[in-house]
Scaffold this active site. Structure first.
Site, short mmCIF file in Angstrom:
data_model
loop_
_atom_site.label_atom_id
_atom_site.label_comp_id
_atom_site.label_asym_id
_atom_site.label_seq_id
_atom_site.Cartn_x
_atom_site.Cartn_y
_atom_site.Cartn_z
N PRO A 2 0.80 -1.29 0.03
CA PRO A 2 0.00 0.00 0.06
C PRO A 2 0.91 1.18 -0.09
CG PRO A 2 -0.74 -1.54 1.34
CD PRO A 2 0.44 -2.08 1.12
N GLU A 3 0.50 2.10 -1.20
CA GLU A 3 1.22 3.41 -0.96
C GLU A 3 0.26 4.69 -0.33
OE1 GLU A 3 2.84 3.87 -5.10
OE2 GLU A 3 2.83 1.85 -5.34
N LYS A 59 3.73 5.94 4.28
CA LYS A 59 2.91 4.64 4.22
C LYS A 59 2.70 3.92 5.28
CE LYS A 59 5.71 3.57 -0.09
NZ LYS A 59 6.73 2.65 -0.65
N ARG A 161 19.69 16.86 -6.73
CA ARG A 161 19.72 15.35 -6.93
C ARG A 161 20.21 15.10 -8.35
NH1 ARG A 161 18.17 11.79 -2.73
NH2 ARG A 161 17.26 13.12 -1.09
N ARG A 270 12.97 -3.19 -9.54
CA ARG A 270 11.69 -3.25 -9.42
C ARG A 270 11.05 -2.79 -10.95
NH1 ARG A 270 9.38 -1.60 -4.58
NH2 ARG A 270 7.48 -2.21 -5.63
#
Ligand code: ZN
Length: 280
Positions: A2-3, A59, A161, A270
């Site tokens: 679940p996000e 989360k 980033r 992923r």
């Protein structure tokens, strides 16, 4: 797993159904999911406390209890919180059968007569009873909540980033709550290739990314989240957002926008779904 939209949906569901109720009894069927304190102490301490408020951070679901205690729920892979009626009520037997009782690891009996099960098929879930959830190690390292961010904040964060955009969106220390499903969906809608390095995004792309991030998360919450694996709402019913997915889980299928085939690649272990034509 679940996000943000799924945990927010569970939070809203619980807010309406269990807030103000007392936890009269706790049954622990598998102590593996109790991370803090030991199972016996967990049971002893939780019994008799009232559920005051339901919170979410990233989360993580947080139940604020009486006596200044917090019960935190980390759903991980297969965790579920499902509310059911007591089995003694004959006509509700079907509902009990449907509630996934077999994978119930902890059962909370509430003063309303309702029963809240923590189901967890694979036992990766984590329940804790603590005095201050802010002090949890992973919470202290967590990035900001998407809905708390201004566009200027988001741009500042991106400027520092150098990684690729998809893994960055999923990095909980960068921004809280976004996982594999929503990172893929947000990038499709922003027309940004998941492998693009963050430093190459144009100012316009950063604006579109910010807007689509908030739009996708908001819409997913509105539709009760995405039931693609084990996630269900507190009622046991599925969330409705999966039918709005445009790329996630659609490998080999035609893109809704350009009819090109949706591709799946692996990034950091992923699966990433995207349309090579819409997201060049
Ligand atoms: Zn396309």
């Amino acid at each position: 797993m679940p996000e943000l939209p799924e945990v927010e949906t569970i939070k809203n569901d619980l807010q309406k159904t269990v807030c103000g109720k007392k936890i009269v009894r706790v049954e622990i069927h598998n102590p593996k999911v109790i991370r803090q304190p030991a199972a016996a102490a967990f049971k002893r301490s939780v019994e008799g406390l009232r559920i005051k408020r339901i919170l979410r951070r990233g989360k993580l679901l947080i139940l604020e209890l009486s006596d200044a205690k917090f019960l935190t729920v980390h759903f991980k892979m297969t965790g579920q919180l499902v509310l059911r009626r007591p089995p003694s009520v004959k006509k509700k037997l079907t509902a009990v059968a449907l509630s996934g009782k077999s994978s119930s690891r902890v059962t909370f009996y509430l003063s309303s007569g309702m029963i809240l099960d923590f189901n967890d098929q694979r036992l990766f879930g984590e329940l804790r009873l603590i005095d201050d959830w802010h002090k949890l190690k992973f919470i202290r390292k967590l990035g900001p909540e998407p809905f708390d961010l201004t566009l200027a904040d988001f741009k500042d964060m991106l400027a520092k980033r150098k990684t690729r955009i998809k893994p960055l969106l999923m990095d909980q220390e960068f921004i809280a709550g976004i996982g594999n499903i929503y990172a893929s969906e947000i990038l499709f809608r922003a027309k940004i290739n998941p492998e693009r390095p963050v430093r190459d995004l144009t100012p316009q792309e950063q604006i579109v990314l910010y807007r689509e991030m908030l739009k996708v998360l908001k819409s997913a919450i509105k539709h009760g989240g995405s039931s693609v694996d084990d996630y269900v709402r507190v009622s046991g019913k599925n969330g409705d957002y999966a039918r709005f997915h445009r790329v996630y889980g659609r490998k080999g299928k035609p893109c809704f926008v350009c009819s090109n085939v949706i591709k799946r690649i692996t990034q950091g272990g992923r699966g990433t779904f995207f349309c090579p034509r819409c997201q060049p």
